[in-house]
Motif scaffolding. Sequence first.
Motif, PDB file in Angstrom:
ATOM      1  N   UNK A 119       0.858  -1.192   0.000  1.00  0.00           N
ATOM      2  CA  UNK A 119       0.000   0.000   0.000  1.00  0.00           C
ATOM      3  C   UNK A 119       0.890   1.238   0.000  1.00  0.00           C
ATOM      4  N   UNK A 120       0.699   2.075  -0.995  1.00  0.00           N
ATOM      5  CA  UNK A 120       1.487   3.301  -1.082  1.00  0.00           C
ATOM      6  C   UNK A 120       0.640   4.543  -0.836  1.00  0.00           C
ATOM      7  N   UNK A 121      -0.649   4.352  -0.625  1.00  0.00           N
ATOM      8  CA  UNK A 121      -1.548   5.484  -0.428  1.00  0.00           C
ATOM      9  C   UNK A 121      -2.244   5.379   0.926  1.00  0.00           C
ATOM     10  N   UNK A 122      -1.648   6.012   1.907  1.00  0.00           N
ATOM     11  CA  UNK A 122      -2.266   6.048   3.223  1.00  0.00           C
ATOM     12  C   UNK A 122      -3.610   6.759   3.192  1.00  0.00           C
ATOM     13  N   UNK A 123      -3.768   7.700   2.257  1.00  0.00           N
ATOM     14  CA  UNK A 123      -5.034   8.424   2.132  1.00  0.00           C
ATOM     15  C   UNK A 123      -6.140   7.502   1.629  1.00  0.00           C
ATOM     16  N   UNK A 124      -5.840   6.646   0.637  1.00  0.00           N
ATOM     17  CA  UNK A 124      -6.850   5.701   0.152  1.00  0.00           C
ATOM     18  C   UNK A 124      -7.191   4.689   1.253  1.00  0.00           C
ATOM     19  N   UNK A 125      -6.188   4.218   1.966  1.00  0.00           N
ATOM     20  CA  UNK A 125      -6.449   3.309   3.085  1.00  0.00           C
ATOM     21  C   UNK A 125      -7.324   3.998   4.122  1.00  0.00           C
ATOM     22  N   UNK A 126      -6.997   5.242   4.445  1.00  0.00           N
ATOM     23  CA  UNK A 126      -7.817   6.008   5.397  1.00  0.00           C
ATOM     24  C   UNK A 126      -9.268   6.084   4.918  1.00  0.00           C
ATOM     25  N   UNK A 127      -9.463   6.402   3.648  1.00  0.00           N
ATOM     26  CA  UNK A 127     -10.816   6.515   3.103  1.00  0.00           C
ATOM     27  C   UNK A 127     -11.565   5.185   3.191  1.00  0.00           C
ATOM     28  N   UNK A 128     -10.882   4.081   2.870  1.00  0.00           N
ATOM     29  CA  UNK A 128     -11.523   2.756   2.926  1.00  0.00           C
ATOM     30  C   UNK A 128     -11.904   2.396   4.359  1.00  0.00           C
ATOM     31  N   UNK A 129     -11.005   2.654   5.283  1.00  0.00           N
ATOM     32  CA  UNK A 129     -11.278   2.334   6.691  1.00  0.00           C
ATOM     33  C   UNK A 129     -12.390   3.231   7.234  1.00  0.00           C
ATOM     34  N   UNK A 130     -12.333   4.523   6.939  1.00  0.00           N
ATOM     35  CA  UNK A 130     -13.359   5.445   7.437  1.00  0.00           C
ATOM     36  C   UNK A 130     -14.741   5.064   6.904  1.00  0.00           C
TER      37      UNK A 130
END
Length: 164
Positions: A119-130
Amino acid sequence: MNATYLVRGDDLTVLHPLAVRQAPASTSPRALIWGVDLRESPSRMAAKRELRQACRDAYTYAKSWPSVVHVVVAYAQSAGLPSGACLATAAHSASRAHAEIERSRGRYVDVVVLDVTGCESGELLRDRVMEAISTRPGAAGDAALPWEDLTAHTIHEAAMQQTY
């Protein structure tokens, strides 16, 4: 998407976008996000053993917060291990914790373990988790998902498409 959550466990760079927006420890969090760094594990067996223990630690911590209805464990494994090397262990851990926490609380609690290796996009991970923790519990149940499944799908979509 406004859910209160705590970020605990190991410090994974991809979790930083979540960590900076976490709730104060004095609130009643709706979710627990737990980081697990397996990148220094000397072998596949050691990584699986460390993942099982980290999942138990996360679930034990979650039990101390009655308001938690979503538990997300995010782990990064060594690049030397084959892709998905720990997914079966992650699935077993998620299933076991899901059953134990629900049995002890008498209500739905989602338990999701994510392999965020690559995973290189912490922002996309954040969006998925949120997005996942902003919904009512029971939508995901228990799941173990590789990062590749989340690049194009939400956690709930990926969990529904999951086959064991």
